[in-house]
Scaffold this motif. Structure first.
Motif, PDB file in Angstrom:
ATOM      1  N   UNK A   1     -12.212   4.923   5.509  1.00 38.61           N
ATOM      2  CA  UNK A   1     -11.673   4.593   4.188  1.00 38.61           C
ATOM      3  C   UNK A   1     -10.260   4.050   4.301  1.00 38.61           C
ATOM      4  N   UNK A   2      -9.454   4.656   5.145  1.00 33.33           N
ATOM      5  CA  UNK A   2      -8.069   4.226   5.311  1.00 33.33           C
ATOM      6  C   UNK A   2      -7.991   2.819   5.885  1.00 33.33           C
ATOM      7  N   UNK A   3      -8.762   2.545   6.905  1.00 28.78           N
ATOM      8  CA  UNK A   3      -8.754   1.209   7.516  1.00 28.78           C
ATOM      9  C   UNK A   3      -9.219   0.165   6.503  1.00 28.78           C
ATOM     10  N   UNK A   4     -10.269   0.455   5.760  1.00 29.59           N
ATOM     11  CA  UNK A   4     -10.750  -0.472   4.724  1.00 29.59           C
ATOM     12  C   UNK A   4      -9.691  -0.676   3.642  1.00 29.59           C
TER      13      UNK A   4
ATOM     14  N   UNK B   1       0.848  -1.195   0.000  1.00 33.92           N
ATOM     15  CA  UNK B   1       0.000   0.000   0.000  1.00 33.92           C
ATOM     16  C   UNK B   1       0.884   1.245   0.000  1.00 33.92           C
ATOM     17  N   UNK B   2       0.569   2.178  -0.881  1.00 35.59           N
ATOM     18  CA  UNK B   2       1.338   3.410  -1.011  1.00 35.59           C
ATOM     19  C   UNK B   2       0.435   4.603  -0.743  1.00 35.59           C
ATOM     20  N   UNK B   3       0.877   5.494   0.129  1.00 38.37           N
ATOM     21  CA  UNK B   3       0.205   6.779   0.258  1.00 38.37           C
ATOM     22  C   UNK B   3       1.050   7.787  -0.518  1.00 38.37           C
TER      23      UNK B   3
ATOM     24  N   UNK C   1     -10.344   5.257  -3.836  1.00 40.12           N
ATOM     25  CA  UNK C   1     -10.667   6.680  -3.919  1.00 40.12           C
ATOM     26  C   UNK C   1     -11.093   7.137  -2.533  1.00 40.12           C
ATOM     27  N   UNK C   2     -10.381   8.113  -1.998  1.00 41.92           N
ATOM     28  CA  UNK C   2     -10.705   8.581  -0.665  1.00 41.92           C
ATOM     29  C   UNK C   2      -9.724   9.634  -0.200  1.00 41.92           C
ATOM     30  N   UNK C   3      -9.748   9.869   1.083  1.00 40.81           N
ATOM     31  CA  UNK C   3      -8.922  10.906   1.686  1.00 40.81           C
ATOM     32  C   UNK C   3      -8.264  10.333   2.934  1.00 40.81           C
TER      33      UNK C   3
ATOM     34  N   UNK D   1      -7.239  10.969  -4.016  1.00 39.27           N
ATOM     35  CA  UNK D   1      -8.479  11.732  -4.099  1.00 39.27           C
ATOM     36  C   UNK D   1      -9.044  11.633  -5.509  1.00 39.27           C
ATOM     37  N   UNK D   2     -10.326  11.828  -5.643  1.00 44.30           N
ATOM     38  CA  UNK D   2     -10.982  11.776  -6.952  1.00 44.30           C
ATOM     39  C   UNK D   2     -10.329  12.753  -7.929  1.00 44.30           C
ATOM     40  N   UNK D   3      -9.858  13.872  -7.430  1.00 45.27           N
ATOM     41  CA  UNK D   3      -9.318  14.931  -8.281  1.00 45.27           C
ATOM     42  C   UNK D   3      -7.810  14.835  -8.508  1.00 45.27           C
ATOM     43  N   UNK D   4      -7.164  13.810  -7.975  1.00 47.19           N
ATOM     44  CA  UNK D   4      -5.706  13.695  -8.110  1.00 47.19           C
ATOM     45  C   UNK D   4      -5.286  13.475  -9.556  1.00 47.19           C
ATOM     46  N   UNK D   5      -4.234  14.160  -9.952  1.00 43.81           N
ATOM     47  CA  UNK D   5      -3.642  13.951 -11.277  1.00 43.81           C
ATOM     48  C   UNK D   5      -2.725  12.738 -11.204  1.00 43.81           C
TER      49      UNK D   5
END
Length: 95
Positions: free
Chosen positions: A58-61, A3-5, A50-52, A31-35
């Motif tokens: 969202x992160x735990x999932x 997993x990469x942040x 897709x999340x923040x 994020x949805x808007x990330x390039x």
């Protein structure tokens, strides 16, 4: 699975491309808007969530099924994002 942040950033995109070239399965949050320009063709090979990072649920999932975590996100307020979920993340063996 790794997993990469921060996968859409300069460092994260380089790490993602390198891991994919070495045959690793990569999962990342964006994020949805990330390039995804810096990732090029590698973007299609990543399992995206897709999340923040501020959304603990969202992160735990997103971390389910992950063996290793590479944090490359340049977030100025990590304390706010992780304080409430630090114990849960450690339980998932992703430090």
């Amino acid at each position: 699975m790794i997993f990469i942040t921060g996968a859409t950033g300069l460092l994260g995109s380089f790490i993602c491309k390198d891991l994919l070239a070495r045959g690793y399965e990569v999962k990342a949050i964006k994020r949805q808007t990330s390039s995804m320009t810096l990732l090029g063709d590698a973007a299609d090979k990543i399992n995206w969530v897709i999340g923040d990072m501020d959304d603990t649920t969202t992160l735990i999932d997103a971390l389910k099924g992950v063996e290793k975590c590479v944090p490359t996100l340049n977030k100025s307020d990590w304390k706010k994002a992780l304080d409430d979920s630090r114990a849960q993340i450690n339980d998932l063996n992703c430090e």
